[in-house]
Design an enzyme around this catalytic site. Structure first.
Site, PDB file in Angstrom:
ATOM      1  N   LYS A  29     -25.983  41.697  49.758  1.00 38.43           N
ATOM      2  CA  LYS A  29     -26.195  42.743  50.758  1.00 38.43           C
ATOM      3  C   LYS A  29     -25.639  44.077  50.267  1.00 38.43           C
ATOM      4  CE  LYS A  29     -25.355  41.648  55.135  1.00 38.43           C
ATOM      5  NZ  LYS A  29     -26.374  41.725  56.147  1.00 38.43           N
ATOM      6  N   ARG A  99     -19.844  43.211  58.055  1.00 38.77           N
ATOM      7  CA  ARG A  99     -20.672  42.034  57.758  1.00 38.77           C
ATOM      8  C   ARG A  99     -20.266  41.397  56.443  1.00 38.77           C
ATOM      9  NH1 ARG A  99     -26.115  43.036  60.451  1.00 38.77           N
ATOM     10  NH2 ARG A  99     -25.948  45.159  61.184  1.00 38.77           N
ATOM     11  N   GLY A 108     -26.377  33.488  58.230  1.00 41.86           N
ATOM     12  CA  GLY A 108     -25.739  33.013  59.466  1.00 41.86           C
ATOM     13  C   GLY A 108     -24.500  32.172  59.271  1.00 41.86           C
ATOM     14  N   MET A 110     -21.571  33.039  57.744  1.00 44.07           N
ATOM     15  CA  MET A 110     -20.283  33.734  57.825  1.00 44.07           C
ATOM     16  C   MET A 110     -20.309  34.748  58.983  1.00 44.07           C
ATOM     17  SD  MET A 110     -19.323  34.114  53.831  1.00 44.07           S
ATOM     18  CE  MET A 110     -20.882  34.711  53.295  1.00 44.07           C
ATOM     19  N   ARG A 366     -33.347  41.879  50.793  1.00 42.22           N
ATOM     20  CA  ARG A 366     -32.956  40.813  49.857  1.00 42.22           C
ATOM     21  C   ARG A 366     -34.211  40.018  49.548  1.00 42.22           C
ATOM     22  NH1 ARG A 366     -29.503  37.325  54.239  1.00 42.22           N
ATOM     23  NH2 ARG A 366     -31.182  37.008  55.685  1.00 42.22           N
ATOM     24  N   HIS A 484     -32.696  31.097  63.828  1.00 43.56           N
ATOM     25  CA  HIS A 484     -31.866  30.326  62.904  1.00 43.56           C
ATOM     26  C   HIS A 484     -32.599  29.076  62.435  1.00 43.56           C
ATOM     27  CE1 HIS A 484     -28.792  27.262  61.977  1.00 43.56           C
ATOM     28  NE2 HIS A 484     -28.231  28.273  61.333  1.00 43.56           N
ATOM     29  N   SER A 789     -35.698   5.358  23.985  1.00 43.53           N
ATOM     30  CA  SER A 789     -35.733   5.963  25.308  1.00 43.53           C
ATOM     31  C   SER A 789     -34.322   5.843  25.871  1.00 43.53           C
ATOM     32  CB  SER A 789     -36.740   5.241  26.198  1.00 43.53           C
ATOM     33  OG  SER A 789     -36.707   5.830  27.468  1.00 43.53           O
ATOM     34  N   GLY A 791     -31.712   5.273  28.315  1.00 45.12           N
ATOM     35  CA  GLY A 791     -31.541   4.693  29.654  1.00 45.12           C
ATOM     36  C   GLY A 791     -30.235   5.242  30.196  1.00 45.12           C
ATOM     37  N   ASN A 793     -29.126   5.665  33.070  1.00 39.54           N
ATOM     38  CA  ASN A 793     -28.440   5.008  34.196  1.00 39.54           C
ATOM     39  C   ASN A 793     -27.354   4.094  33.641  1.00 39.54           C
ATOM     40  OD1 ASN A 793     -30.423   6.186  35.790  1.00 39.54           O
ATOM     41  ND2 ASN A 793     -31.706   4.359  35.830  1.00 39.54           N
ATOM     42  N   CYS A 856     -35.493   7.835  30.249  1.00 42.05           N
ATOM     43  CA  CYS A 856     -36.162   7.197  31.376  1.00 42.05           C
ATOM     44  C   CYS A 856     -35.192   6.848  32.504  1.00 42.05           C
ATOM     45  CB  CYS A 856     -36.945   5.967  30.935  1.00 42.05           C
ATOM     46  SG  CYS A 856     -35.883   4.709  30.224  1.00 42.05           S
ATOM     47  N   TYR A 876     -39.760  13.915  25.233  1.00 37.87           N
ATOM     48  CA  TYR A 876     -40.315  13.848  26.588  1.00 37.87           C
ATOM     49  C   TYR A 876     -39.261  13.375  27.577  1.00 37.87           C
ATOM     50  CZ  TYR A 876     -40.350   8.815  26.196  1.00 37.87           C
ATOM     51  OH  TYR A 876     -39.929   7.527  26.075  1.00 37.87           O
TER      52      TYR A 876
HETATM   53  C1  PEP Z   1     -31.458   2.990  32.638  1.00 36.33           C
HETATM   54  O1  PEP Z   1     -30.514   2.224  32.477  1.00 36.33           O
HETATM   55  O2  PEP Z   1     -31.340   4.217  32.601  1.00 36.33           O
HETATM   56  C2  PEP Z   1     -32.790   2.474  32.884  1.00 36.33           C
HETATM   57  C3  PEP Z   1     -33.831   3.263  32.965  1.00 36.33           C
HETATM   58  O3  PEP Z   1     -32.915   1.153  33.082  1.00 36.33           O
HETATM   59  P1  PEP Z   1     -32.589   0.448  34.475  1.00 36.33           P
HETATM   60  O4  PEP Z   1     -32.330   1.516  35.474  1.00 36.33           O
HETATM   61  O5  PEP Z   1     -33.764  -0.385  34.782  1.00 36.33           O
HETATM   62  O6  PEP Z   1     -31.374  -0.345  34.118  1.00 36.33           O
END
Ligand code: PEP
Ligand code: MG
Length: 971
Positions: A29, A99, A108, A110, A366, A484, A789, A791, A793, A856, A876
């Protein structure tokens, strides 16, 4: 003596000390007020106290830096000089607004105080000056109410109650019907409210100002502001600035007005006319409070509004005329300013203005908040209008906001047959079906219990932010398109119908009535945020349109991105959806998901129960044709696009029932005793199943599983010409594991190839990198793997040592405490897990330069993680089908952002060329000394935080690595 820091920046009289570029210091502002002033636009003079002061205020234990008071006094003097008014005294008193305004707008959230400077004396001077006694008393009572509520923390309700008493006593309904004596009585009653609350209303304007500045800085850390920053991932700001500005009054009679406007439609992005609302004889808060029905700025807009609301032309003209009709000169000036500001900022602007006795003042500009549909439309239009470049257009859209465009809208036939009970304003587009709850707290509770919620309120307030965030949609009884509810819902991408006047809410009874229908708490309703329609019950939804401006942004994203985009899909249906969204192949098909459906689970359980390899083979023979037919269908959907098929991964206990009823059912289906089933289930028990018999360990201990899956994939690929199967072995930590599995797969392939008498030229075998040992021995693994790839997770689970299934109990706190910047399962932990990824990239490419690298894990659909994937030179990312467009856009933004370097290992050609040139000029000793990629990792060309929170490379990546990563990595 050291020069004192500058804490206060003045603006006014066509000159300002700040600029639009100083957002971090002056807040959005303040920076824009300064810029508008320099542009010669009519801005009431004032000054901005910097965000740095807010930061110091907290660091010094709610105290201010030395010298601030004097700078404020000097700034007041400047305002007095420009305006010819005096603060707190004299015949022409200066009244100001106070303000908040952070670098990122938090509408809204603050505090704001208006009409500051009024007291028993200045009140009289103002009356003498304006000759408008009613207006001054009204301003005084508003100020007392706002100051008491915002600054001193007196309950808003106490003032409302006092006001209602006076209105009742005098037999009037609206505030505007109170005469001077009535307003005087209200002021007396308000003084009583202060006394009852043991508070004093300060008569000294400098004290009023100081207390209001304290309140605004204090509001930076109020609950709703903190929650808003959390929800919107707003980080790294110093705090809020405080803007003190000369008051101008929109409530000085019928030649005065106040309003808010958007230079383009914030719901659709349309540029057909000037979108905005105003009220004659009103102050700013009246427009957003939803107490009076705001009127349209343009005649065209007003005609459309009247048509949509069934208002006859004579009623429209007499009761709701446009600004274009009531104050045409001011309208023309505002319209001119609209164009100046849009051209200057090259973006849609959200404006606040006030007209005081026929003179227009600009109070704010803004970049306007907008729906995703509007963001896309505006970006595409601005490119056409040559105001911005294609790259700027791509970077203007928040990738996650695309989600709004990808989700279903109401099915036309289902909507036609639904029972419409009322209609409101189409405040935020989309469709929502859910159960009705009347408070934000209840909405949060029910949503946490898994319910789909529609939050129904008379009007929303900033306290409702949490409930709004968890709701499918929001329905309000009052308020306009800038209320709002409307503004916040649009920002959140939530469907919203606002100002639904045909709805009567009874909070006490937990119900509302509309169109002769009573809807109770927990009942289902459906709302259409694009038309404003409200229906009783559920309405079916359909997939959204992906053409038009959305298609254009996607094409531009594809033009600039370097990363390929694949999808995680296990069914032909998901594959088809992802291909429609632009997926270039499958990056992860979790084959185990194919074993859960119908009779397959029975065959799977037979396999698990089998005593020996022969028994397992028999069960697997039943699964083979089923799995093969799934692959065939997916290859067909892919039409020649590649597909990574990941072999069986989860621990076997996931396939057996753990409750007695389920175990009995399994026993009956298998023709064995319950005891036998129980015994088997018990034998599958592991203390740490995520680190137990899973991933490639299954295929190694039960090779017939790998053989069956290899046969299913390869036979299906032979059946569908053009198929590109890429078999992926999970959880490899040691190259010998991969060697073992590869041998089995190749044996199956050789057998089928002999039968088919031709090779399957696109067959590839690779692995997931999801075990830390796999990452740090990636050079060895790459000798056997044609692709990796990541993984992420499991790599996060094992890299951080956080159980995927249990970490939720503490991760939220970890993030709140700043131990991790983000939940590492959502946004890749660059400094830890990211280093494992980077290590594996360098090592993998050191032994197989053309190895294909992707991701992935869930991070493949998270924009910040996608940026990292671009930076480390992956080929990718792969994500769930609905995230594919988000990933396309995020990948393009990363490529544009890091076009000229700054990446950890940028894969863009220009950066590579620059790096090459630099290396050729001055053969860097350090680089020359690094003989192996491993050492290069240890040296870490690690990102350092910059002021803007972006990461920049401390050093260029080693020459060798850059060379390998420069090629356009898309595939
Ligand atoms: C991972 O571990 O990132 C993965 C893609 O495999 P999952 O989630 O099936 O263990
Ligand atoms: Mg995994």
């Amino acid at each position: 003596m050291a020069k004192q820091c500058k804490y206060v920046y003045s603006f006014g009289g066509g000159r300002s000390e700040g600029t639009a570029a100083m957002k971090a210091l002056l807040g959005g502002k303040g920076a824009n007020l300064a810029e508008m002033c320099s542009l010669g636009l009519p801005v009431p003079p004032g000054f901005t106290i910097t965000t740095e002061v807010c930061d110091l205020y907290y660091k010094l234990g709610r105290k201010y830096p030395v010298g601030l008071d004097r700078q404020i006094d000097d700034a007041i003097k400047k305002v007095e000089k420009v305006t010819g008014k005096t603060f707190g005294k004299g015949s022409n008193p200066l009244l100001v607004s106070v303000r908040s305004g952070a670098a990122v707008s938090m509408p809204g959230m603050m505090d704001t105080v208006l009409n500051l400077g009024l007291n028993d004396q200045t009140l009289q001077a103002m009356i003498a000056l304006t000759g408008n006694e009613r207006f001054v008393w009204d301003s005084y009572r508003r100020f007392m109410q706002m100051f008491g509520d915002v600054v001193l923390g007196i309950e808003h309700h106490d003032f409302e109650h006092a006001l209602a008493n006076v209105k009742a006593k005098r037999g009037v309904k609206l505030d505007t019907e109170l005469c001077v004596d009535g307003l005087k009585e209200v002021v007396e009653a308000y003084k009583g409210v202060y006394r009852q609350n043991s508070k004093t209303f300060p008569q000294d304007p400098r004290q009023q100002l100081q207390a209001s500045i304290n309140a605004v800085f204090g509001s930076w850390n109020n609950d709703r502001a903190i929650k808003y920053r959390q929800i919107n991932d707003i980080r790294g700001l110093l705090g809020t600035a405080v803007n003190v500005q000369t008051m101008v009054f929109g409530n000085m009679g019928n030649d005065s007005a106040t309003g808010v406007a958007f230079t383009r439609d914030p719901s659709t992005g349309s540029n057909r006319y000037f979108y905005g609302e105003y009220l004659i004889n009103a102050q700013g808060e009246d427009v957003v409070a939803g107490i009076r029905t705001p009127q349209e700025i343009t005649r065209l807009g007003s005609l459309e509004w009247a048509k949509n609301n069934g208002i006859a032309e004579d009623v429209r003209v007499s009761k709701y005329p446009s600004l274009e009709e009531t104050l045409p000169k001011c309208f023309r000036e505002l319209d001119k300013i609209r164009k100046i500001l849009e051209h200057y900022y090259k973006d849609m602007q959200d404006l606040e203005f006030t007209i005081e006795q026929g003179k227009l003042y600009m109070l704010q500009t803004r970049n306007g908040k907008r729906t995703a549909a509007a963001a896309v439309q505006i970006a595409v239009d601005l490119v056409k209008e040559k105001l911005i470049t294609e790259k700027e257009a791509v970077c203007r859209i928040e990738p996650k906001a695309l989600d709004q465009l990808l989700h279903p809208v109401f099915d036309v036939t289902s909507e036609k047959s639904a029972k419409q009970i009322t209609k409101g304003l189409p405040a935020s587009p989309g469709a929502a079906t859910g159960q009705v709850y009347f408070s934000a707290a209840e909405a949060e509770k029910q949503a946490a219990a898994g319910k789909k919620v529609v939050l129904v309120r008379l009007e929303t307030s900033p306290e409702d932010i949490g409930g709004m965030n968890v709701s499918e949609g929001i329905l309000t009884g009052r308020g306009g398109m800038t209320s709002h509810a409307a503004v916040v819902a649009r920002g959140m991408g939530r469907c919203c119908v606002a100002g639904c006047e045909g709805m009567v809410i009874d909070y006490a009874a937990g119900q509302f009535t509309a169109g002769g229908c009573t809807v109770r708490e927990g009942d289902w309703i459906s709302i259409n945020g694009s038309t404003g329609a409200v229906y009783a019950g559920k309405v079916d939804t359909v997939a959204p349109q992906l053409s038009g401006p959305f298609g254009t942004i996607m094409k531009l994203s594809d033009k600039y991105r370097k990363l390929g985009i694949r999808t995680n899909a296990d069914t032909p249906r998901d594959t088809a959806v992802a291909v429609k969204f632009g997926a270039e192949g499958i990056g992860l098909c979790r084959t185990e998901h194919m074993f859960f459906d119908g009779d397959r689970i029975i065959s799977m359980r037979k396999m698990i129960l089998a005593e020996d390899a022969a028994g397992r083979k028999e069960a697997l023979t039943e699964l083979l044709p089923l799995q093969k037919s799934d692959f065939t269908a997916m290859f067909k959907e892919l039409q020649g696009r590649p597909a990574i098929i990941r072999f069986l991964d989860p621990p076997l206990h996931e396939f057996v029932p753990h409750d007695v009823a389920g175990q009995q059912e399994m026993a009956d289906a298998m023709g064995i005793s319950l005891e036998k089933v129980k015994e088997k289930v018990a034998s599958l028990h592991e203390f740490n199943p995520m680190l137990g018999l899973r991933g490639c360990r299954l295929g190694i201990t039960f090779p017939e599983i790998t053989e069956m899956q290899a046969r299913a994939v390869i036979e299906a690929a032979y059946e569908v010409p053009g198929s590109k199967p890429e078999i992926m072995i999970p959880l490899v930590g040691n190259v010998k594991e991969l060697e073992n599995q590869k041998k089995l797969i190749l044996a199956v392939y050789e057998e089928i190839k002999t039968q088919m008498k031709r090779p399957l030229k696109d067959l590839k075998i690779g692995t997931m990198i999801e075990v830390p040992r796999g990452a740090i021995t990636a050079d060895e693994i790459a000798q056997q793997a044609e692709f990796f790839s990541f993984g992420t997770n499991d790599l996060t689970q094992m890299g951080c040592g956080f159980s995927r299934d249990d970490a939720a109990s503490f991760l939220k706190q970890y993030v709140e405490m700043g131990i991790y910047e983000y939940d590492p399962f959502v946004t890749l932990d660059r400094d830890g897990v990211g280093k494992l990824v980077k290590t594996a990239v360098i090592l993998g490419r050191s032994t197989r330069p053309n190895i294909k690298l992707g991701i992935c894990g869930e991070h493949g659909g998270d924009p910040k993680s996608i940026e990292f994937c671009h930076m480390v030179g992956l080929n990718y990312v792969s994500c769930s089908p609905y995230r594919v467009p988000i990933a396309r856009l995020a990948a393009a933004q990363a490529a544009i952002r890091y076009e000229h370097g700054c990446a950890i290992m940028c894969n863009c050609e220009s950066h590579a060329k620059a790096a090459k040139k630099a290396a050729a000029k001055k053969p860097a000793k350090k680089i020359a000394k690094k003989p192996t990629a491993k050492k290069a990792v240890a040296k870490k060309a690690v990102a350092k935080k910059t002021v803007a929170g972006k990461k920049t490379a401390r050093k260029a990546a080693p020459k060798k690595v850059v060379k390998k990563t420069v090629k356009k990595n898309k595939k």
